[in-house]
Design an enzyme around this catalytic site. Structure first.
Site, mmCIF file in Angstrom:
data_model
loop_
_atom_site.group_PDB
_atom_site.id
_atom_site.type_symbol
_atom_site.label_atom_id
_atom_site.label_comp_id
_atom_site.label_asym_id
_atom_site.label_seq_id
_atom_site.Cartn_x
_atom_site.Cartn_y
_atom_site.Cartn_z
ATOM 1 N N ALA A 1 0.854 -1.178 0.000
ATOM 2 C CA ALA A 1 0.000 0.000 0.000
ATOM 3 C C ALA A 1 0.896 1.237 0.000
ATOM 4 O O ALA A 1 2.107 1.124 0.209
ATOM 5 C CB ALA A 1 -0.914 0.005 1.222
ATOM 6 N N LYS A 2 0.350 2.381 -0.248
ATOM 7 C CA LYS A 2 1.120 3.624 -0.179
ATOM 8 C C LYS A 2 0.150 4.785 -0.084
ATOM 9 O O LYS A 2 -1.001 4.676 -0.537
ATOM 10 C CB LYS A 2 1.972 3.785 -1.445
ATOM 11 C CG LYS A 2 3.158 4.710 -1.276
ATOM 12 C CD LYS A 2 4.333 4.007 -0.632
ATOM 13 C CE LYS A 2 5.495 4.941 -0.413
ATOM 14 N NZ LYS A 2 6.682 4.222 0.077
#
Ligand code: NAD
Length: 431
Positions: free
Chosen positions: A118-119
């Protein structure tokens, strides 16, 4: 296009300019022939599981209201909760956050820690805002994405322009919203709030560990080995220090102000002290070595080169000039695909970012494990476990590279994508 498989590009991206997401798609194309039966699932890797774009309105110190665009992208969570930093930068784009989230999926799988990718990001130049304003931005952003994060959902961490203080605000906001203290909702926290010993040094330490493995493989003695490092920060500084302590000669270092050189090796501890000085000092005005130009820096003959500052540093225009044996990618994406091909043809070993700088996410995993179990580990236990994970990942990647006669980067992607898709296949599709 096959009307029944619906493999068209996501509509929210400009097909003529995919940006960093386009580079990631190219990397997935390169590994697809090696995925065997799992190739059936490869399309999963080409589209993020979930994308959330949020408006972040805050009142500034002067009473006006400002709006910022924020993102959280969960690329793939087949192997575990999402994991990845939050970047504050005025140029952050959705394409960039998507690509970074995908590289987190690959990185976590490459070193086999049980997280997905994720980011997050906010389009803001933090230098233009006060600490109080940044606190309000952070709290509102976390409030907006709070329904998709959590210790068993998605765990943010620091990235460019965010730090332990940012994580403390994030953790507190999540605790206030949910009514329970879940320290494992973010990693990279200050030690006094459940952070892990060894986290600050972990990425540089991981670079050193895989560098030692690669050196052993080609029979390079570290004592007296010539090391060149771009970046004197958290990653480059610590990696340089560990090579220096192992007897190597760090002959050149570079920061955003310039490059310095000393044939007999730089005084690395003194260079690290610059970061602590007040006002902060940098290489160009340090008198700690001979100032050299950017061109001279890339032309230096070395055994080990560590790009640990920015992306796109080793490109088609300088890859041919590099005279080194091992490149350790401390930074994310420092080598372009064209430069990769040039270095491979010259026989240079490139330890790819998804392995080389995975020490950070590995100790983030340790931080999360300590938080959810409520039991904290000694620093030497952390460093020993980090070293084992990094060595195992390097050796497994090197074995696959040899088996298929491919670069370490392609091998790392083969290992990682196979793990993700195997998990995906076992889980199947819901409903
Ligand atoms: P940092 O801010 O601590 O240090 C960055 C260094 O790069 C500084 O010395 C700075 O002067 C130098 N630099 C900046 N612009 C430059 C330029 N134009 N030319 C030469 N040097 C320049 O950052 P960091 O945490 O060390 O991160 C460095 C890289 O490593 C980034 O790509 C980051 O995404 C990646 N990374 C960091 C971690 C981590 O745990 N810190 C983990 C994985 C990847």
């Amino acid at each position: 296009m096959n009307q029944r498989t619906q493999h068209e590009l996501p509509t929210y991206l400009n097909p003529d300019d995919l940006g960093p997401w386009g580079i990631y798609l190219e990397q997935v194309e390169r590994v697809t022939p090696y995925l065997g039966k799992l190739g059936k699932w490869v399309e999963t890797l080409k589209r993020p599981k979930r994308i959330l774009t949020v408006d972040v309105p805050v009142e500034l110190d002067n009473g006006t209201i400002a709006h910022f665009e924020g993102y959280r992208v969960q690329h793939n969570m087949a192997r575990g909760p999402g994991k990845g930093g939050v970047r504050y930068h005025h140029d952050v784009t959705l394409s960039e956050v998507m690509a970074l989230s995908a590289w987190m999926s690959v990185k976590c799988a490459a070193v086999d820690v049980p997280f997905g990718g994720a980011k997050g990001g906010i389009r803001i130049n933090p230098r233009n805002y006060s600490q109080k304003e940044l606190e309000r931005v952070t709290r509102r952003y976390i409030s907006e994405i709070s329904m998709i994060i959590g210790p068993d959902q998605d765990i943010p961490a620091p990235d460019v322009n965010t730090n332990g203080q940012t994580m403390a605000w994030m953790m507190d906001t999540y605790a206030m919203k949910t009514g329970r203290l879940a320290t494992g909702v973010v990693t990279g926290k200050p030690i006094s709030l459940g952070g892990s010993l060894g986290r600050v040094e972990a990425t540089g330490r991981g670079c050193f560990t895989v560098g030692v493995e690669a050196a052993r493989e080609i029979g390079l003695d570290l004592v007296g080995a010539r090391v060149v490092v771009q970046g004197c920060g958290n990653v480059g500084g610590i990696a340089a220090l560990l090579f220096h302590q192992a007897g190597a000669k760090v002959i050149a270092m570079q920061d955003h102000t310039g490059s310095i050189y000393a044939e007999n090796g730089l005084d690395v501890p003194a260079i690290l002290q610059l970061n602590q000085s007040s006002p902060r000092r940098f290489l160009a005005d340090s008198n700690l070595g001979e100032i050299i130009s950017l061109d001279e820096f890339w032309d230096l003959e070395s055994d080990i080169l560590i790009p640990a500052a920015l992306e796109n540093q080793i490109t088609a225009s300088n890859a041919d000039r590099l005279r080194t044996k091992i490149v350790i990618e401390g930074a994310n994406g420092p080598t372009t695909p064209e430069a990769d091909d040039i270095l491979a043809s010259k026989g240079v070993i490139v330890i790819p970012d998804v392995i080389a700088n995975a020490g950070g996410v590995t100790v983030s995993y340790f931080e999360w494990a300590q938080n959810v179990s409520g039991y904290f580990w000694e620093e030497d236990v952390i460093n020993a476990r980090l070293a084992k994970i990094m060595c195992d990942a390097y050796q497994a990647t090197a074995a696959v590279a040899q088996q298929h006669n491919v670069t370490l980067r392609t091998a790392a992607f083969i290992c990682a994508c196979s793990r993700i898709l195997e998990a995906q296949e076992l889980r199947g599709l819901y409903p």
